[in-house]
Design a protein around this motif. Structure first.
Motif, PDB file in Angstrom:
ATOM      1  N   GLU A   1       0.931  -1.612  -0.234  1.00  0.00           N
ATOM      2  CA  GLU A   1      -0.390   0.090   0.042  1.00  0.00           C
ATOM      3  C   GLU A   1       0.904   1.535   0.309  1.00  0.00           C
ATOM      4  O   GLU A   1       0.289   2.092  -1.238  1.00  0.00           O
ATOM      5  N   GLU A   2       1.938   1.397   1.393  1.00  0.00           N
ATOM      6  CA  GLU A   2       2.732   2.744   1.245  1.00  0.00           C
ATOM      7  C   GLU A   2       3.856   3.008   0.018  1.00  0.00           C
ATOM      8  O   GLU A   2       3.829   4.162  -0.401  1.00  0.00           O
ATOM      9  N   THR A   3       4.061   1.578  -0.822  1.00  0.00           N
ATOM     10  CA  THR A   3       5.225   2.284  -1.751  1.00  0.00           C
ATOM     11  C   THR A   3       4.531   1.817  -3.219  1.00  0.00           C
ATOM     12  O   THR A   3       5.222   2.061  -4.273  1.00  0.00           O
ATOM     13  N   GLY A   4       3.373   1.130  -3.068  1.00  0.00           N
ATOM     14  CA  GLY A   4       2.890   0.852  -4.557  1.00  0.00           C
ATOM     15  C   GLY A   4       3.474  -0.407  -5.940  1.00  0.00           C
ATOM     16  O   GLY A   4       3.507  -0.302  -6.670  1.00  0.00           O
ATOM     17  N   MET A   5       4.523  -0.789  -4.533  1.00  0.00           N
ATOM     18  CA  MET A   5       5.402  -1.783  -5.818  1.00  0.00           C
ATOM     19  C   MET A   5       4.494  -3.312  -5.929  1.00  0.00           C
ATOM     20  O   MET A   5       3.152  -3.287  -5.264  1.00  0.00           O
ATOM     21  N   GLY A   6       4.709  -3.457  -6.800  1.00  0.00           N
ATOM     22  CA  GLY A   6       3.954  -5.395  -7.328  1.00  0.00           C
ATOM     23  C   GLY A   6       4.365  -6.059  -6.864  1.00  0.00           C
ATOM     24  O   GLY A   6       5.914  -5.963  -6.223  1.00  0.00           O
ATOM     25  N   LEU A   7       3.072  -6.912  -6.353  1.00  0.00           N
ATOM     26  CA  LEU A   7       3.953  -8.047  -5.434  1.00  0.00           C
ATOM     27  C   LEU A   7       3.435 -10.056  -6.321  1.00  0.00           C
ATOM     28  O   LEU A   7       2.218  -9.952  -6.500  1.00  0.00           O
ATOM     29  N   ILE A   8       4.482  -9.996  -6.463  1.00  0.00           N
ATOM     30  CA  ILE A   8       4.177 -11.837  -6.746  1.00  0.00           C
ATOM     31  C   ILE A   8       4.435 -12.494  -5.100  1.00  0.00           C
ATOM     32  O   ILE A   8       5.560 -12.906  -5.001  1.00  0.00           O
ATOM     33  N   LEU A   9       3.093 -13.701  -5.562  1.00  0.00           N
ATOM     34  CA  LEU A   9       3.178 -13.717  -4.455  1.00  0.00           C
ATOM     35  C   LEU A   9       3.230 -15.692  -4.591  1.00  0.00           C
ATOM     36  O   LEU A   9       2.079 -15.784  -5.177  1.00  0.00           O
ATOM     37  N   ILE A  10       4.361 -16.511  -4.048  1.00  0.00           N
ATOM     38  CA  ILE A  10       4.369 -17.496  -4.453  1.00  0.00           C
ATOM     39  C   ILE A  10       3.795 -18.790  -4.179  1.00  0.00           C
ATOM     40  O   ILE A  10       4.328 -18.408  -2.320  1.00  0.00           O
ATOM     41  N   THR A  11       2.725 -19.050  -3.489  1.00  0.00           N
ATOM     42  CA  THR A  11       2.209 -20.575  -2.264  1.00  0.00           C
ATOM     43  C   THR A  11       1.565 -21.742  -2.674  1.00  0.00           C
ATOM     44  O   THR A  11       1.547 -21.614  -3.974  1.00  0.00           O
ATOM     45  N   HIS A  12       1.392 -22.478  -1.991  1.00  0.00           N
ATOM     46  CA  HIS A  12       0.636 -23.217  -2.398  1.00  0.00           C
ATOM     47  C   HIS A  12      -0.535 -23.046  -1.179  1.00  0.00           C
ATOM     48  O   HIS A  12      -1.511 -24.177  -1.166  1.00  0.00           O
ATOM     49  N   ASP A  13      -0.961 -22.207  -0.402  1.00  0.00           N
ATOM     50  CA  ASP A  13      -1.680 -22.346   0.537  1.00  0.00           C
ATOM     51  C   ASP A  13      -2.610 -21.078  -0.126  1.00  0.00           C
ATOM     52  O   ASP A  13      -3.114 -19.716  -0.140  1.00  0.00           O
ATOM     53  N   LEU A  14      -4.243 -22.120  -0.499  1.00  0.00           N
ATOM     54  CA  LEU A  14      -5.112 -21.090  -0.830  1.00  0.00           C
ATOM     55  C   LEU A  14      -6.059 -20.415   0.465  1.00  0.00           C
ATOM     56  O   LEU A  14      -6.390 -19.077  -0.625  1.00  0.00           O
ATOM     57  N   GLY A  15      -5.348 -20.468   1.721  1.00  0.00           N
ATOM     58  CA  GLY A  15      -6.138 -19.387   2.483  1.00  0.00           C
ATOM     59  C   GLY A  15      -5.524 -18.201   1.719  1.00  0.00           C
ATOM     60  O   GLY A  15      -6.106 -16.889   2.237  1.00  0.00           O
ATOM     61  N   VAL A  16      -3.847 -18.650   2.140  1.00  0.00           N
ATOM     62  CA  VAL A  16      -3.676 -16.375   2.284  1.00  0.00           C
ATOM     63  C   VAL A  16      -3.633 -15.859   0.417  1.00  0.00           C
ATOM     64  O   VAL A  16      -3.860 -15.779   0.926  1.00  0.00           O
ATOM     65  N   VAL A  17      -4.072 -16.778  -0.429  1.00  0.00           N
ATOM     66  CA  VAL A  17      -3.539 -16.347  -1.512  1.00  0.00           C
ATOM     67  C   VAL A  17      -5.333 -15.452  -1.652  1.00  0.00           C
ATOM     68  O   VAL A  17      -5.311 -14.477  -2.168  1.00  0.00           O
TER      69      VAL A  17
END
Lengths: 354, 307
Positions: free
Chosen positions: A222-238
């Motif tokens: 939110e602060e920086t406006g960066m793009g975030l790529i989130l690699i996960t196998h956790d459907l809840g986190v996604v």
């Protein structure tokens, strides 16, 4: 936090950025590992992009190529045996894969940063956390030791590590798991990168700490406006943080779309299998349905659709012809299944849908 | 750390007593009469033999001999050899010579061994790696006396770059023997360094260092090397003791009058005072080297703490 002037943001390792290009786009990328006993095809044609202020989740089980594809973006694949054999990775429209190593290094860490799953092993055990965070400033900006340490304290404050000034000279093993991951995040954010790749950032943490780390990441975004790529196998986190999701299987995407669309109306038998194998508080279920079989051997990926041996809907064509991603009705929604409509209908009739 | 060091140094005392006692017993149980042997083939008058036996306390029971020796040591008297020369004088002459040899050999091991290990480990599988692996294997496989004579023949006789033997040319005359003496350990160091480096280069924190945008030189030299030095440092410390004491063959080939030969001659003559004095000195070198290593561990890896 020193703000980098805007005009330097338009240059990528000395090359002009392409106006209007996505922040990061990965196209048709292929990665293979040439080992003594055969070639492991870890990534096979993955394509996705990330925009500013956007979170894209890459979802898949172990061995689906999600981490390797991220390492290809960073350019940190061990070579040999790993090779990026095809495809393109563009940052603000500038191709990274053909860049000289020296230029690539100016992008790595400074414009695209990465955090890893297990912060205990990912931080160097023999240097203090302040030294390791400060190294970013010393190496990329030529700061002095003192400036590096001061910047490290500031960053540790920012990722909410208590008593940052006192703890800056501590070693990684003197922190708890959650605090170590905060140190990793502080280090990755040191140079205010445009893209942050988080490779399973919460997998090694317990549940309450997971939530704190995810909250921290989304606050910082939110602060920086960066793009975030989130690699996960956790459907809840996604589900909680991602805007869009890319579901990977055997090194390629099988489905992409807005997070709520994919969750509530999956358009690929694999995604459906993932959803059914997870306990959800919004769906009443007596028992979970795991996906039968195991992920494919990446040295011998099945012909046709890679998922066909495990797919309950597989037909003859699935064993011969590899399905391509095709658009569905919804915005940005694609699926690589020959029988999307039929599969969706069958699922809806059986009532597993919400 | 202070308390730890004190405890370690205090442990030296029982080790010193035990070591001297053991060596003393071992010299004492060697069969034969050392005094009679002094005369060689000729017969020794019984009166002379009795006088000498008494002078060196050889007529007394073993425990008394040990007691007399050890109480002398605590007063700074290391006894005399059979020629009447004080053992402390002998050690004062011989130790600097062996120390010079050992320090040079140690230097070769550290500099060439670690450098070769890094060159091999950084690019595992390329031709330099294979060169290091093969050449170190050859060096390890050849007995040191073969290496010594070969070096002497090639670099002393065929191409007379170095003196063939002796120590008349100062430090320069120690170079070739030191290289021979250190060669096997040098090969081990190269292989140890290589193995540790290869192992650590796969570590997660190395991947992190790369993803920070650091140069390869920095990733290897700063982030990987320090973690890879622990096995190497362990080996080096034990080797320092071996270099000081195990130089008998090299000292003989190159005719260097060091402590290795002094001890060897002492054993032959059953000169208890010489053998116990020198071996106890070597025991101390080992003890101190080990202490230095344990302290170095904590310096190299902050996770290791002593209380």
């Amino acid at each position: 936090m020193t703000q980098v002037p805007l005009q330097t943001r338009d240059l990528v390792a000395g090359k002009p950025a392409v106006p209007g290009a996505p922040l990061l786009s990965v196209e048709n990328i292929h990665v293979e590992f040439r080992l003594d006993f055969g070639t492991v095809k870890a990534v096979n044609g993955l394509t996705y992009h990330v925009n500013e202020r956007e979170t894209v989740a890459i979802l898949g089980e172990s061995g689906s190529g999600k981490s390797v594809s991220a390492q290809a973006v960073m350019g940190i694949i061990d070579s040999p045996p790993g090779f990026v054999t095809d495809g393109s990775v563009k940052f603000r429209g500038v191709e990274l894969l053909t860049m000289a190593e020296k230029e690539r290094r100016q992008v790595r860490g400074e414009r695209i940063a990465m955090i890893f799953q297990d912060a205990l092993t990912a931080l160097n055990p023999v240097f203090t956390v302040g030294w390791q965070i400060g190294e970013m400033f010393r190496e990329h900006h030529g700061s002095t030791k003192k400036e590096g340490l001061d910047a490290a304290v500031e960053l540790m404050d920012r990722v909410k590590i208590p008593l940052a000034r006192d703890r800056v000279n501590s070693y990684p093993h003197e922190f708890s798991g959650g605090m170590r991951q905060r140190v990793m995040i502080a280090m990755a954010l040191a140079l205010d990168p445009d893209v942050l790749i988080a490779d399973e950032p919460t997998t090694a943490l317990d549940v309450t700490v997971q939530a704190q780390i995810m909250q921290l990441l989304s606050d910082l975004q939110e602060e920086t406006g960066m793009g975030l790529i989130l690699i996960t196998h956790d459907l809840g986190v996604v589900a909680e943080v991602a805007d869009r999701v890319v579901v990977m299987y055997a090194g390629d995407s099988v489905e992409k779309g807005e997070i709520s669309d994919v969750y509530h109306n999956p358009a690929h038998p694999y995604t459906m299998g993932l959803m059914d194998s997870m306990p959800r508080h919004d769906v009443q279920k007596d028992r979970l349905n795991p996906i039968k079989g195991s992920p494919p051997d990446l040295m011998a990926i099945p012909a046709g659709c890679a998922f066909n041996p495990r797919c309950p809907y597989a037909q003859d064509i699935c064993r011969v012809e590899k399905p391509h991603l095709h658009e569905l009705g919804e915005a940005g929604r694609v699926s690589a299944c020959h029988f999307v409509e039929e599969v969706r209908d069958a699922r809806n009739r059986s009532g597993s849908r919400l | 750390m202070g308390r730890y060091l004190t405890r370690r140094v205090l442990q030296f005392i029982p080790v010193f007593l035990g070591a001297t006692l053991l060596i003393f017993i071992m010299v004492w149980i060697i069969p034969g009469d050392p005094i009679r042997a002094l005369a060689g083939d000729r017969a020794m008058p019984e009166s002379v033999r009795a006088a000498l036996t008494e002078e060196y306390n050889l007529d007394k029971p073993a425990w008394q001999q040990y007691w007399l020796y050890i109480s002398g040591v605590f007063q700074g008297d290391f006894g005399t050899d059979f020629r009447g020369r004080p053992v402390s004088e002998l050690m004062g002459q011989r130790i600097p010579i062996t120390a010079r040899l050992a320090i040079l050999a140690f230097g070769f091991e550290v500099i060439i061994g670690i450098a070769a290990g890094i060159v091999a480990g950084v690019r595992k599988g390329n031709y330099l790696d294979n060169l290091v692996l093969t050449s170190t294997l050859v060096v390890i496989a050849i007995p040191i006396f073969v290496l010594g004579f070969l070096a002497q023949l090639l670099l002393g006789v065929q191409f007379p770059i170095f003196p063939v033997a002796g120590i008349r040319e100062g430090w320069f005359s120690y170079l070739l023997p030191a290289l021979v003496l250190g060669s096997v350990s040098l090969a081990y160091i190269a292989r140890l360094t290589r193995a540790a480096l290869v192992e650590n280069l796969r570590a997660d924190y190395v991947r992190t260092a790369t993803s920070k945008g650091l140069s390869r030189l920095r990733v290897v030299g700063v982030h990987t090397l320090r973690n890879s030095m622990i096995p190497v440092v362990t080996f080096l410390a034990i080797d320092l003791g071996a270099l000081m004491g195990g130089a008998i063959i090299t000292e003989t080939i190159f005719n260097i009058p060091g402590i290795g030969r002094a001890v060897f001659e002492g054993v032959q003559r059953q000169e208890g005072t010489v053998v116990v004095g020198i071996v106890t000195f070597l025991v101390f070198i080992y003890l101190i080297a080990n202490l230095v290593v344990d302290v170095l561990y904590a310096v190299l890896d902050p996770r290791i703490r002593y209380e």
